[in-house]
Every structure is written in structure tokens, then in C-alpha cells.
Enzyme design. Structure first.
Site, PDB file in Angstrom:
ATOM      1  CD  GLU A  75      -7.654   6.488   4.526  1.00 32.98           C
ATOM      2  OE1 GLU A  75      -8.180   6.473   3.390  1.00 32.98           O
ATOM      3  OE2 GLU A  75      -6.546   7.024   4.762  1.00 32.98           O
ATOM      4  CG  ASP A 123      -1.642   5.655   2.766  1.00 31.88           C
ATOM      5  OD1 ASP A 123      -1.877   5.502   1.560  1.00 31.88           O
ATOM      6  OD2 ASP A 123      -2.506   6.077   3.570  1.00 31.88           O
ATOM      7  CG  ASP A 124      -0.069   8.941   0.571  1.00 26.89           C
ATOM      8  OD1 ASP A 124       0.002   8.921  -0.673  1.00 26.89           O
ATOM      9  OD2 ASP A 124      -1.082   8.562   1.201  1.00 26.89           O
ATOM     10  CG  HIS A 147      -7.710   3.424  -0.352  1.00 27.03           C
ATOM     11  ND1 HIS A 147      -7.030   2.873  -1.397  1.00 27.03           N
ATOM     12  CD2 HIS A 147      -6.805   4.177   0.346  1.00 27.03           C
ATOM     13  CE1 HIS A 147      -5.764   3.281  -1.355  1.00 27.03           C
ATOM     14  NE2 HIS A 147      -5.594   4.079  -0.307  1.00 27.03           N
ATOM     15  CG  HIS A 174      -1.950   1.062   1.259  1.00 27.27           C
ATOM     16  ND1 HIS A 174      -3.154   0.934   1.908  1.00 27.27           N
ATOM     17  CD2 HIS A 174      -1.949   2.319   0.737  1.00 27.27           C
ATOM     18  CE1 HIS A 174      -3.850   2.053   1.796  1.00 27.27           C
ATOM     19  NE2 HIS A 174      -3.130   2.919   1.090  1.00 27.27           N
ATOM     20  CG  HIS A 186      -1.358   6.228  -2.552  1.00 25.61           C
ATOM     21  ND1 HIS A 186      -2.510   6.059  -3.295  1.00 25.61           N
ATOM     22  CD2 HIS A 186      -1.643   5.759  -1.305  1.00 25.61           C
ATOM     23  CE1 HIS A 186      -3.455   5.523  -2.526  1.00 25.61           C
ATOM     24  NE2 HIS A 186      -2.957   5.331  -1.310  1.00 25.61           N
TER      25      HIS A 186
END
Ligand code: ADE
Ligand code: ZN
Length: 341
Positions: free
Chosen positions: A207, A285-286, A204, A24, A26
Site C-alpha cells: 500500500e 477499505d474504510d 496488507h 477488504h 475494516h
């Protein structure tokens, strides 16, 4: 506790040595402020920040939308094939430093095509860097194209059409962006078409959105994995179903903290998920926006919850078991974990 760690350094060394997969991530969320400035200059793009420090100071979010607003603005510096290559190469180097052996990364084509960047430019830059990482680090990779759920299903359909010439490089499709108000049901038809094309399906869900969105992702989209899934825990029957089906959850502890999905990392539900028999994994994630790559995510949650060696090994094993690698590759990675512990 025989399985515990005497010091935090010991725990950090154990995490660093574990072979891991990241499921996961991005790629646009790995854009570090330093590269953002470099690309802004390279492409003559104005950004509303005077320094790297100012950029980092702006990364204070109270929810997902707060973050997304700045995330879409940040990716505006990406223009050329070389930019997408440099972004991806920088992430692969970071992942390799964390002993991440396999990556399955998201990209948001609509965040680029709506700015006039060709789909082919985006995919060429990303895949060139992934191929280099394979040769240089022995790191394997898969690419997942996400639809932006705040846009329409017709726009997702058009994006899937644009992807058709590149399906040899795309393993799956996902669903990201603003969750609440944009349930999986909105995209039922485009995901059915993607499934028919042989693509893997992720979304997703849970969340910020309710457990009902996780159920829709399972029942209407036919997902192979749930991204995040935290709010599934509010529904005991759903938890049992996810556990029974061996559904992988790609959990992102530092993201959850930065986006106020949890108020304190000590309140993170990762152990509750493991104890409920859920196949949870740890991901970043980011990472540029949330303050850490894979090992930092493992370490933050392991320190806060006092995770044991066994629990950390389970998380690393889950990252390969829940991947889209074939069975032989999964077995090789699981054996490498066994050898390391
Ligand atoms: N796009 C990038 N990061 C995301 C996240 N954590 N949730 C939804 N969409 C995203
Ligand atoms: Zn995400």
C-alpha cells in the site's frame, strides 16, 4: 466500443445490478459520523468534534498515518456488545443496498482490548450482526482478525491466544496499520502458528510499503491474499509471480485516492493490474473515512478509467473467486453474475 456504456447512469446501473463480494473492509472504518455521535452520547465518551460536518471536514489525509491517527481515535466510542452489533449491522445494510452478497470483514481486536474492552464483547456484537444479516439478506460472511503491525509480535501472539476460544467464528488473520518500518518478517512466527491452526492468511502489503514487503508476505507469511498490493507493479518479476500463482489483490480505489497512494483517480493502476493478468478486486477499505462503499468504489474507478462491461464482470467474478467460500458457493455466485449479464 461495443462493450462500453453510452452514459454514466448506464454504467452505474450495470454496477449496481452485479452481484459482488467485499473482501477488504475494516468494520471500524465503517463507523459513520452520525453513529459516532450516537455512541459517544450513549457511552458518555468525549469526542473532539462539535458536529457531523466537523468530523467529515477532519477527514483530509495526506498519508496512511494521518488517517490511522483519527481512525484509532474514532473507534474509542465503541464500548458494548450492542455498539459492535450496531456498527456491523449498519455496514451490512449498506453492503446489501449495493448488492454485495458475501463479505469477508476485518476487525482490529487490539484497538479495543488495549482500551479495556473484552475480546468476547467485540466478537459477540460483530457475529450477532453478521448472523442477522445472513437471515435478513441472505448475505454470507467471514471474519478476519487483524494484528496491528505497529505493535510487537509478542502482542500479536497474546491476541491470537485470546482468539482461541472463538476460532469457530474466525476464518483468517490479517496484518494492518502502519506499514512502512513494520515489514511482514516481524510477524513470521505468529503467522506460522495461525496457519498451523488452520486459519487463512492475508496481509496488507504494497500500500505504502515496497514490493519487498509483498514478497515477504508471500514467502514468510504464506498469504492466501494480498491486501492492496499496488506497489507490486514496480517489480515486473513479482507481477508475473502474482499472476502465475493466481494471487488475489484486494484493491481499494477511493482509499488509494484519499491516502494519496494515487494523486488522481484517473491514475489508478486497476486496469494495468487486470491487463497484467492479476486477480484484482474492488473494495471499500474504510468507507466512512474514504467517501464510499463498494458501488461507489467501482463507479469512481470505472468512470475514471472507462472500464468496460467485461472488465467490470471480471472484477465481480474475481471477488467471489478470490473469497474463502467453498467451491460450490463460488460456482453459485459466478452463475448469478452470468445470469445478470
Ligand atoms: N487499517 C484500517 N485501514 C487500513 C489501511 N488502509 N491500511 C492499513 N491499515 C488499515
Ligand atoms: Zn485496509
Amino acid at each position: 466500443m461495443p462493450d462500453g456504456f453510452a452514459t454514466r447512469d448506464e454504467r452505474a446501473a450495470f454496477i449496481a445490478a452485479l452481484p459482488k463480494a467485499e473482501l477488504h473492509l475494516h468494520i471500524e472504518g465503517s463507523l459513520e459520523p452520525e453513529l459516532m455521535f450516537e455512541l459517544a452520547q450513549r457511552n458518555n465518551v468525549a469526542i473532539p468534534f462539535a458536529s457531523v460536518e466537523e468530523v467529515r471536514a477532519a477527514y483530509a489525509f495526506s498519508n496512511l498515518q494521518d488517517f490511522l491517527d483519527i481512525y484509532y481515535q474514532g473507534m474509542g466510542v465503541l464500548h458494548t456488545e450492542q455498539d459492535f452489533h450496531d456498527l456491523t449491522a449498519a455496514y451490512c445494510a449498506r453492503a446489501n443496498a449495493d448488492n454485495v452478497r458475501h463479505i469477508e470483514i476485518f476487525f482490529d481486536p487490539q484497538g479495543h482490548t488495549e482500551r479495556g474492552i473484552a475480546f468476547a464483547t467485540v466478537i459477540a456484537g460483530i457475529t450477532r450482526a453478521l448472523d442477522d444479516a445472513g437471515a435478513r439478506y441472505g448475505m454470507s460472511s467471514k471474519l478476519i482478525m487483524c494484528f496491528l503491525r505497529h505493535l510487537s509480535e509478542a502482542e500479536a501472539e497474546a491476541t491470537l491466544d485470546e482468539a482461541l476460544p472463538f476460532l469457530d467464528r474466525i476464518t483468517g488473520v490479517g496484518l494492518d496499520s502502519s506499514e512502512v518500518g513494520h515489514p511482514p518478517a516481524k510477524f513470521e512466527r505468529v503467522f506460522a502458528r495461525a496457519r498451523g491452526l488452520g486459519l487463512k492468511i492475508v496481509a496488507h502489503a504494497g500500500e505504502e510499503g515496497p514490493p519487498a514487503y509483498v514478497r515477504e508476505a508471500l514467502d514468510l507469511l504464506g498469504v492466501d491474499r494480498i491486501d492492496h498490493g499496488n506497489r507490486s507493479l514496480e517489480d515486473a518479476a513479482l507481477v508475473r509471480r502474482l499472476a502465475d500463482e493466481g494471487m488475489t489483490l484486494t484493491v481499494c480505489p477511493l482509499s488509494n485516492l484519499k491516502l494519496c497512494v494515487v494523486n488522481d483517480i484517473a491514475d489508478h493502476p486497476l486496469r494495468t493490474m487486470l491487463d497484467a493478468g492479476l486477480r484484482a478486486t474492488v473494495n471499500s477499505d474504510d468507507p466512512s473515512y474514504f467517501g464510499g462503499y463498494v458501488n461507489a468504489n467501482y463507479l469512481a474507478v470505472a468512470n475514471a478509467l472507462d472500464l468496460s462491461r467485461d472488465e467490470l464482470v471480471t472484477l465481480a467474478c474475481n471477488s467471489f473467486t478470490g473469497s474463502f467460500l467453498d467451491d460450490a458457493a463460488k460456482a453459485r455466485h459466478l452463475a448469478a453474475i452470468e445470469a445478470c449479464v
